[in-house]
Structure formats: structure tokens, C-alpha cells
Write an enzyme that holds these catalytic residues in place. Sequence first.
Site, PDB file in Angstrom:
ATOM      1  CG  ASP A 263      -1.704  -1.105   1.511  1.00  0.00           C
ATOM      2  OD1 ASP A 263      -2.036  -1.788   0.538  1.00  0.00           O
ATOM      3  OD2 ASP A 263      -2.054  -1.335   2.691  1.00  0.00           O
TER       4      ASP A 263
HETATM    5  N1  URA Z   1      -1.102  -5.794   4.135  1.00  0.00           N
HETATM    6  C1  URA Z   1      -1.545  -4.520   4.089  1.00  0.00           C
HETATM    7  O1  URA Z   1      -2.529  -4.185   4.726  1.00  0.00           O
HETATM    8  N2  URA Z   1      -0.868  -3.653   3.338  1.00  0.00           N
HETATM    9  C2  URA Z   1       0.235  -3.969   2.640  1.00  0.00           C
HETATM   10  O2  URA Z   1       0.824  -3.097   1.976  1.00  0.00           O
HETATM   11  C3  URA Z   1       0.687  -5.291   2.703  1.00  0.00           C
HETATM   12  C4  URA Z   1       0.003  -6.187   3.453  1.00  0.00           C
END
Ligand code: URA
Length: 239
Positions: free
Chosen positions: A104
Site C-alpha cells: 500500500d
Molecule cells: N497488508 C496490508 O494491509 N498492506 C500492505 O501493503 C501489505 C500487506
Amino acid sequence: MRRIDQLLSNLGYCSRREARSWVDEELVTVGGKLAGDASDRVDPAMVQVEGKPLDHPDGLLLLFHKPLGRVCSHDGREGPSVYELLPDRWRRRNPPITSVGRLDKDTTGLLLLTDQSDLVHRLTSPKHKVPKTYVATLDRDALPEEGEALRALFASGTFLLTGEKDPCAPAQLAWRDPRTAELVLTEGRYHQVRRMFAEKGLLVTTLHRERFGDLVLGDLAPGTWRPLPLDTFDSKSGG
Ligand code: URA
């Protein structure tokens, strides 16, 4: 063996037309001799441009430290991307460099970047089950019994996230302190770590990926990378 013009354009050096000019201008050598024609098929390892060997002619695999606020998308509308941090020539490569799975925008840490599409498919396939280690900071301390209940639930293989039909695969949870959790996942669903905690009333405030298979981020600075051998995942190493 690849055509010189195609090779230089696919590696992001120049257009095919420019490659023809570069050959005419005697900037390109093959095995130490001036290249004859841009359409000649050559071994990429033998080619030099202005006296320098080609930049990763066989492909790229990078262990990258994703900084905060960057997306793993090539779509500029989604915000500043991790790819903008790479050298311009790499950004012009074809096949393009993409991430192995995504982190993310608000997640930091170990991200693999590569132009090897078979590797992307292999490492993101649910069959492959590469363990990925995340460190999550939460918005409050977990109570002792709550921490243990979460550990058991995440490990159970029966934890169903809202809106999903298959339960999460067993995940290992360990507490570094009541507000800091280390979670090892073998799958990569959308916002998975944040959603797993949120379902149980804990908000993830920072999320960082420390490991991907056997690979560790170590002290690599955010926004920087280190190239890995293309065969890193050919043996058992790296998951
Ligand atoms: N889980 C999440 O919530 N975000 C990420 O970027 C990776 C795993």
C-alpha cells in the site's frame, strides 16, 4: 542473440532509429569491434555503448526499500510511484519493471521489482506461499488475553475477512510489545494486514515489511535498492 537496435531500445538506451544512428556514429561495439549494422543479431553480453557494457542486459531483479507515500502502480493518477525513483533508462525498459505483488501507499519496506514476468507470476501465485514478514504498529496496546486470542485466530486458518469467501491461510503472529505485532503471511490479499487487525478492533498505524522469503531488508535506506541475481529464487532460497 538479439538485434542491436531492438536490444538498445528494449534496455531503454534509445529508440530503434537512434540505435541505427549510434551504430553509424561508431558508438557501439560487439566483442571489441565496431558494430556493422543495427539489424545484426548479437550476444548482449558482448555489446558496449561508448565503451561501457550494457546495463543488466539479461534482466533486473531489485530488492527495493519502498518509502512511505509511494504507490506500486504505473498509473500516474494513483499518486507518486516507486518507479519514479528508478533511473530514467530503467523506466524506459521493455518489458517494464513491475513489483512482485504490491505494498500500500502507506506501507514501507521490502518490495521486489523486476522485469521478469515469470518470476512475478511464480512468486505471487497462491501455490508458492512465500512467507512475508510484516511489522505493524497499532493504535493502542492489545490486552494480554486479546493478544493471545488474535494469535490463535490468525494461526487457525479459519479467520474469514468481511466480504471474502475463503478464510485467511494460517498466519503467525508474535508480539514485540503490546502495540507492535510481527505477522508472517503466506498470501497477499488486498490490505490484508490492516484488515485482519481492523476486524478485531485494532487499527494499524504503521506497517513495514521486513522480509520476503529468505530476503531481509536490512539497513537499506528508503527509496534505494540492491540488485539481486536473477536466479535468486531458482533454488529453495528466498522461498
Ligand atoms: N497488508 C496490508 O494491509 N498492506 C500492505 O501493503 C501489505 C500487506
